[in-house]
Design a protein around this motif. Structure first.
Motif, short mmCIF file in Angstrom:
data_model
loop_
_atom_site.label_atom_id
_atom_site.label_comp_id
_atom_site.label_asym_id
_atom_site.label_seq_id
_atom_site.Cartn_x
_atom_site.Cartn_y
_atom_site.Cartn_z
N THR A 93 0.82 -1.21 0.00
CA THR A 93 0.00 0.00 0.00
C THR A 93 0.86 1.27 0.00
OG1 THR A 93 -0.11 -0.32 2.38
CG2 THR A 93 -2.04 -0.94 1.11
N ASP A 94 2.14 1.12 0.32
CA ASP A 94 3.01 2.30 0.37
C ASP A 94 3.79 2.50 -0.93
OD1 ASP A 94 2.17 2.80 2.89
OD2 ASP A 94 3.90 1.91 3.89
N MET A 95 3.42 1.71 -1.96
CA MET A 95 4.16 1.76 -3.23
C MET A 95 4.20 3.16 -3.87
SD MET A 95 5.69 -0.89 -4.25
CE MET A 95 5.84 -2.61 -3.88
N PRO A 96 3.05 3.88 -3.93
CA PRO A 96 3.07 5.14 -4.67
C PRO A 96 4.15 6.11 -4.17
CG PRO A 96 0.82 4.52 -4.21
CD PRO A 96 1.69 3.54 -3.47
N GLN A 97 4.31 6.22 -2.83
CA GLN A 97 5.33 7.17 -2.36
C GLN A 97 6.74 6.68 -2.65
OE1 GLN A 97 2.90 5.82 -0.46
NE2 GLN A 97 3.44 5.79 1.69
N MET A 98 6.92 5.34 -2.76
CA MET A 98 8.25 4.85 -3.12
C MET A 98 8.58 5.24 -4.57
SD MET A 98 9.10 3.85 -0.32
CE MET A 98 10.76 3.27 -0.60
N VAL A 99 7.56 5.09 -5.46
CA VAL A 99 7.76 5.54 -6.84
C VAL A 99 8.14 7.02 -6.84
CG1 VAL A 99 6.68 5.87 -9.09
CG2 VAL A 99 6.17 3.83 -7.78
N ALA A 100 7.44 7.81 -6.00
CA ALA A 100 7.71 9.25 -5.94
C ALA A 100 9.16 9.50 -5.53
CB ALA A 100 6.75 9.93 -4.96
N ILE A 101 9.63 8.84 -4.49
CA ILE A 101 10.95 9.15 -3.97
C ILE A 101 12.04 8.68 -4.94
CG2 ILE A 101 11.34 7.11 -2.49
CD1 ILE A 101 12.11 10.68 -1.44
N TYR A 102 11.86 7.50 -5.56
CA TYR A 102 12.86 7.04 -6.53
C TYR A 102 12.89 7.97 -7.75
CZ TYR A 102 12.76 2.71 -3.85
OH TYR A 102 12.80 1.78 -2.84
N TRP A 108 6.34 12.49 -1.50
CA TRP A 108 6.64 11.34 -0.64
C TRP A 108 6.23 11.64 0.81
CZ3 TRP A 108 9.94 11.18 3.60
CH2 TRP A 108 10.14 9.91 4.14
N ALA A 109 6.63 12.82 1.29
CA ALA A 109 6.36 13.18 2.69
C ALA A 109 4.87 13.19 2.98
CB ALA A 109 6.96 14.54 3.00
N LYS A 110 4.08 13.64 2.00
CA LYS A 110 2.63 13.69 2.22
C LYS A 110 2.03 12.29 2.24
CE LYS A 110 1.43 18.14 0.74
NZ LYS A 110 0.35 18.91 0.18
N LEU A 111 2.40 11.46 1.26
CA LEU A 111 1.79 10.12 1.19
C LEU A 111 2.26 9.25 2.34
CD1 LEU A 111 1.96 9.42 -2.63
CD2 LEU A 111 -0.02 10.02 -1.27
N GLN A 112 3.48 9.49 2.81
CA GLN A 112 4.04 8.71 3.91
C GLN A 112 3.43 9.15 5.24
OE1 GLN A 112 6.21 6.23 3.24
NE2 GLN A 112 6.31 5.61 5.37
N GLY A 113 2.78 10.33 5.22
CA GLY A 113 2.18 10.83 6.46
C GLY A 113 3.14 11.64 7.31
N VAL A 138 10.30 -2.05 -7.23
CA VAL A 138 8.92 -1.65 -7.02
C VAL A 138 8.04 -2.07 -8.21
CG1 VAL A 138 7.44 0.38 -6.85
CG2 VAL A 138 9.45 0.21 -5.42
N THR A 139 8.55 -1.84 -9.43
CA THR A 139 7.76 -2.22 -10.62
C THR A 139 7.57 -3.73 -10.67
OG1 THR A 139 8.87 -0.40 -11.74
CG2 THR A 139 7.58 -1.89 -13.09
#
Lengths: 277, 100
Positions: free
Chosen positions: A83-92, A140-145, B82-83
């Motif tokens: 569920t935390d994937m989107p912010q990981m995409v953001a940070i990478y 990232w900071a927003k999605l991570q809370g 991730v992908t």
């Protein structure tokens, strides 16, 4: 052309083909898993063959940096919850933008940015890359809370426009002025980083995937421009392909959410706005 | 690189990027965003070359180059993992469902 240069050039060609085929495969559910493997093979080939580049210095430093960044990201990507994937995409993605901006900074520091075309693309890539870096960090900071609330500055859009124009002004001065002072370059990067953060701050969590996709396209463009500065076709092709694909993808995602992109960026839904209306 | 040749490369690459994903289903939006995020991780190669050209006696250049390679490597490695994990959810049995 020496043997090593020939091998590098033919490898970069294969890498470009693998990336394009990989992306093509990833656009269909049936072949999506094959796509990432092809693109991954391309990345390994590109990395390995780059070590053969003639006259490379600082080899130890390169290996250490490669191992450090690669292993940390690999590990963090493995352990993160689904569920935390989107912010990981953001940070990478932000890191890629930061890398592109850092390449530009290094080329400026070496004094190897000469001629109007190279200077323009180096500056443009630095601007876009830095905006993508700080913007993605905020995302990232927003999605991570870490950063709980979306907040708007007073007259947010006016601030965006003024800050954007000032930053672009500094960039234009670099291009027209020829030999910019270190302070000028530092101020330019600082402004670009600030711009990315300020643009992203008011945007709410629900709209964030679209914004991440936009920054993804930004990073692609930045990589493509820095590829021209370095004279590296693999960077140009991969960067511009992602820039175009990412732009289209951003539009498709915005359309799927029934919200035009300009709404997401300039009329964000924030807690405050909901309470007021 | 020849100036005009580069413009052609830019133009053709832009069309390619557009066409390659023109008919992507909604379910693949996020994995594809992640996948294209991985592809621009090739910035790692540029960072390696830039650090390889840096002056070994100038700590500022070395520091910037080091940061560039660390960030580029993180983009590539993290983007892949991730992908791969997202796409692993599209198992063989799910194909029919995913195609809808």
């Amino acid at each position: 052309m020496t043997g090593a240069t020939w091998l590098i050039n033919i490898s970069y060609f294969v890498v470009a083909v693998l990336f394009i085929l990989g992306l093509k495969a990833m656009a269909s559910p049936v072949s999506a898993r094959k796509g990432i493997v092809w693109a991954g093979a391309g990345m390994v080939l590109a990395t390995v063959v780059t070590f053969l580049t003639p006259d490379m210095r600082n080899m130890l430093l390169i290996v250490v940096a490669l191992a450090l960044g690669g292993s940390l990201a690999w590990w963090s990507g493995k352990v993160v919850k689904m569920t935390d994937m989107p912010q990981m995409v953001a940070i990478y993605n932000g890191m890629g933008g930061g890398a592109a901006a850092a390449i530009a900074a290094l080329e400026f520091a070496r004094g190897h940015v000469t001629g109007p075309v190279v200077t323009t693309l180096a500056t443009l890539g630095a601007l876009i890359g830095a905006v993508s870096f700080s913007g993605s960090c905020v995302a990232w900071a927003k999605l991570q809370g870490v950063m709980q609330k979306a907040f708007r500055l007073p007259a947010q859009n006016a601030v965006n426009v003024v800050l954007g124009l000032v930053t672009i002004g500094f960039g234009v001065a670099i291009v027209l002025g020829g030999h910019p002072s270190p302070l000028h370059i530092i101020l330019f990067f600082a402004l670009a980083l600030l711009l990315g953060a300020v643009l992203t701050l008011p945007i709410g969590g629900a709209d964030m995937p679209v914004v991440i996709s936009l920054f993804n396209a930004f990073t692609g463009l930045a990589v493509g421009f820095e590829g021209y500065v370095l004279g590296n076709p693999a960077l140009i092709i991969a960067g511009i392909v992602v820039g175009a694909a990412g732009t289209l993808l951003t539009q498709l995602m915005a359309k799927a959410m029934n919200r035009p992109l300009t709404n997401i960026l300039f009329q964000p839904i924030t807690g405050e706005a909901q309470a007021g209306g | 690189m020849e100036g005009f040749l580069a413009i052609y490369i830019f133009m053709l690459a832009a069309f390619t990027g557009y066409e390659v994903i023109a008919r992507v289903p909604v379910i693949l939006h996020t994995p594809l965003m992640s996948g294209s995020n991985f592809v621009h991780g090739v910035v790692l190669v540029g960072a390696m070359v830039a650090l390889g050209n840096a002056d070994p006696n100038d700590p500022l250049q070395l520091a910037i180059g080091f940061v560039a390679v660390v960030l580029g490597a993180a983009n590539a490695a993290g983007g892949y993992v991730v992908t791969e994990r997202m796409l692993a959810m599209f198992k063989r049995d799910d194909r029919k469902e995913a195609a809808k």
